[in-house]
Design an enzyme around this catalytic site. Structure first.
Site, PDB file in Angstrom:
ATOM      1  N   ASP A   1      11.840  -9.790  12.845  1.00 49.16           N
ATOM      2  CA  ASP A   1      11.859  -8.626  13.733  1.00 49.16           C
ATOM      3  C   ASP A   1      10.448  -8.109  14.008  1.00 49.16           C
ATOM      4  O   ASP A   1       9.524  -8.320  13.226  1.00 49.16           O
ATOM      5  CB  ASP A   1      12.703  -7.508  13.134  1.00 49.16           C
ATOM      6  N   GLU A   2      10.312  -7.424  15.124  1.00 54.31           N
ATOM      7  CA  GLU A   2       9.127  -6.645  15.496  1.00 54.31           C
ATOM      8  C   GLU A   2       7.820  -7.440  15.328  1.00 54.31           C
ATOM      9  O   GLU A   2       6.886  -6.997  14.669  1.00 54.31           O
ATOM     10  CB  GLU A   2       9.072  -5.358  14.673  1.00 54.31           C
ATOM     11  N   VAL A   3       7.756  -8.604  15.957  1.00 46.77           N
ATOM     12  CA  VAL A   3       6.538  -9.418  15.894  1.00 46.77           C
ATOM     13  C   VAL A   3       5.577  -8.941  16.995  1.00 46.77           C
ATOM     14  O   VAL A   3       5.874  -9.081  18.186  1.00 46.77           O
ATOM     15  CB  VAL A   3       6.856 -10.912  16.087  1.00 46.77           C
TER      16      VAL A   3
END
Length: 691
Positions: free
Chosen positions: A422-424
């Site tokens: 997530d949230e790269v």
């Protein structure tokens, strides 16, 4: 002369009748004696004269309940002038033109299980007693240490008296008609038949729980005893939990209603995610969380071990990650700690799913392994100490991850392994010349005209996942990957049967996920770290992982406790009892949605958790739980214990010997009255004769 009668009963304060008889009061005394005797007769029933209307082997419970409806929701009765409003969670007053409302939690039920079983039939008027020294437990012939440990654990809970008087100050509400709803009689608990047999039968004893575990059970209590049947040990553990909840205590006597339950979970995956990277959570606190999970029939502890802030996992292969990446060298989870946590969960049918988030949320890795991360730049210049996601351009990154996850797969036993995703943030990758050149190489290799970091992320995910699957090939139960929904929304490579955890979208995306042969775990509406003060559990309760219609492919859901603002000191209060609302949604039937009916049961469950030593916060506003006076019935016969359950009662004299004394007093009163009348006639005769 003077007469003084002292009447004592074991369940009430001594009643003293002190009557002094003088010449001017002889007539009044006779009437007083008769009236006192009549009142005592009215409020007294000797044990020898009591016969159950249900026949031999049963006893009524009218000293505790007015009706079946009373058990389900004790406040919502037409005779009582108050009710609990689920719209604003306050008491309202029937017929009040001013619409005055009072903040107050609903009155708890007595012996109602949480979460609600799939099928539950009970006779609230038929009671049985239990005694620890008289109960014989017959187990299945299959050797099963997990079951034996569970039975011993629950015996301690069942035979600890956790409620006594069922008092609540709402019984004192001023209203002339309220007295009509109060209980009009009270039975001797010693008359209730004693159950002496508990049968627990299973057909299989699995060592580790899994996603395919059978947690169904059947539970019944009749005059013949209590019987618990389950296919696997995990169903027996769920049944023992239910048994411990439907058993209750009054006057230091353990009681159970006549009951028949057929139960099974609606969803296979019912979890709580705990973040131990933002704030270190002590091992004993994790145990407490799992004790609460056991009481609520959760079966997955999703352990978000590492993140940007700290790396507390003590790796055998790469010890420098925790030595330098943990908040403090002592704030780590050793291999022994992890084994203890896994075993604690296993004994309770709780699977531990590890999450080492990648390729983002890895800043703490840079303390021990800076070469793994991407160095961030600004206008072509290095920004000192600023490290971004893992560096996808280096082969060493993938070999490191393969070695790390080889260890993870050997330490953790569950089939599911969460790899994050997530949230790269792409900004650091775009700023780094090495990653930019790598992106150009990929674009040329795959015939793309643009240098897109999304393609880099796809390459990273595919190579990383292939490495994990290669290591899992020789694993007995293989591996099933779990990711945050970002990986799905970015169309990354995900093997079939990958579990996608939803955290920011609703149920509308589930059909698209299922069409790709992926499964779903839902969390979007169950973030305890976002819950504001107030009564919010009903929002958790009204959230359904499937939406309005049942959808194949939804494994269940998880309550998430992200740790940015949750510490070791308050995590239990933040999780409980609001997560109990999600627990019932994940276990009970889809049709179980009545908040008004659930609220009194949740109040009882909240106090039940407190009495078992699990810290919880408020559920539905002002109320109380007395937790200081748990006792063993065989050891402490005179200790008075208080419980918040509402059963308005009058205190009645209830001793057989007292009844005999009352009859004697009654006849003495009659003789005294006749004697006074006779004396009066003689006096009148002599007066007439003297004239």
């Amino acid at each position: 002369m003077a007469l003084k009668f002292v009447l004592k009963c074991s369940t009430v304060f001594p009643t003293v009748i002190d009557v002094k008889i003088t010449g001017a009061m002889r007539t009044d005394c006779g009437f007083i004696c008769i009236l006192c005797a009549l009142e005592i007769v009215r409020t007294t029933r000797p044990a020898a004269d009591y016969k159950s209307p249900h026949g031999k082997g049963a006893a009524t419970q009218d000293w505790m309940e007015m009706s079946h409806e009373y058990v389900e929701n004790p406040l919502i009765l037409p005779e009582i002038p108050v009710g609990w409003d689920q719209k604003d969670f306050k008491l309202n007053f029937h017929g009040d033109p001013l619409k005055f409302k009072l903040r107050r939690a609903p009155i708890p039920t007595i012996g109602s299980p949480w979460p609600k079983p799939q099928k539950h039939v009970k006779d609230s008027k038929v009671l049985y007693r239990l005694r620890k020294d008289r109960l014989v437990i017959k187990r299945t012939e299959i050797e099963c240490p997990t079951l034996q440990e569970g039975i011993e654990r629950y015996k301690e809970q069942i035979f600890t008296c956790l409620n006594y008087s069922h008092d609540n100050n709402l019984r004192n509400i001023y209203d002339r008609d309220l007295r009509k709803t109060m209980i009009s009689s009270k039975r001797l608990l010693g008359e209730i038949p004693l159950l002496t047999l508990l049968i627990v039968n299973i057909t299989r004893c699995s060592f580790w729980p899994s996603l395919e575990s059978n947690e169904s059970y059947q539970l019944s209590s009749t005059a013949d005893g209590i019987e618990l049947l389950a296919e696997d040990v995990w169903g027996a553990l769920r049944g023992l939990e239910t048994l411990s909840q439907i058993i209750f205590c009054s006057q230091n006597t353990i009681l159970i209603r006549k009951t028949k339950i057929e139960d099974f979970p609606r969803f296979r995956h019912r979890g709580i995610m705990v973040d131990t990277a933002r704030h270190y959570i002590e091992k004993e606190t994790l145990f407490q969380i799992m004790r609460g999970m056991e009481m609520n029939k959760f079966n997955v502890l999703h352990w978000h071990i590492t993140d940007d802030q700290s790396f507390p996992y003590e790796s055998r292969t790469f010890p420098e990650l925790s030595k330098k990446g943990a908040f403090h060298p002592l704030l780590v989870y050793s291999q022994t700690d992890i084994k203890d946590i896994l075993e604690f969960g296993r004994q309770r049918g709780i699977r531990v799913v590890p999450e080492i988030d990648t390729p983002a949320h890895v800043f703490s890795w840079s303390f021990g392994k800076p070469e793994l991360l991407t160095q961030c730049y600004n206008s072509g210049e290095i920004v000192p100490a600023l490290m971004g996601p893992l560096n996808p351009a280096r082969n060493s990154t993938y070999s490191f991850l393969q070695d790390l996850y080889k260890e993870i797969l050997s330490v953790f036993k569950d089939q599911l392994v969460h790899i994050g995703g997530d949230e790269v943030p792409f900004q650091c990758w775009y700023s780094n010349p090495e990653v930019v050149n790598f992106a150009k190489h990929l674009a040329k290799q795959f015939g793309s005209r643009t240098t897109d970091m999304k393609s880099v992320l796809k390459y990273f995910t595919k190579r990383f996942v292939d490495g994990i699957l290669k290591e899992a090939a020789s694993r007995e139960n293989k591996v099933r990957l779990m990711v945050w929904e970002d990986s799905f929304s970015k169309d990354l490579f995900l093997p079939e049967n990958t579990v996608v955890q939803l955290w920011y979208t609703g149920t509308q995306v589930i059909p698209d996920i299922v069409r790709r042969n992926l499964s779903v775990v839902f969390s979007s509406c169950w973030y305890v770290d976002l819950v504001e003060p107030g009564i919010k559990w009903h929002k958790f309760y009204n959230c359904d992982p499937e939406g309005p219609r049942s959808i194949p492919g939804v494994l269940g859901g998880e309550v998430c406790a992200w740790g940015e603002h949750i510490t070791n000191k308050d995590i239990l209060l933040r999780i409980w009892p609001i997560s109990s609302a999600a627990a019932e949604r994940l276990w009970s039937a889809k049709s179980v949605t009545n908040v008004e009916e659930a609220a009194p049961r949740l109040e009882e469950h909240r106090c039940r958790m407190l009495r078992r030593g699990v810290p919880v916060s408020s559920a539905s506003g002002p109320g109380f739980c007395e937790t200081q006076h748990a006792s063993k019935p065989e050891q402490s016969q005179n200790r008075r214990e208080i419980n918040i359950n509402y059963a308005p009662q009058k205190q009645y004299i209830c001793n057989k010997s007292l009844m005999e004394f009352t009859v004697m007093l009654f006849f003495c009163g009659i003789l005294g009255f006749l004697y006074i009348v006779q004396r009066s006639k003689k006096r009148h005769y002599f007066k007439c004769f003297s004239r």
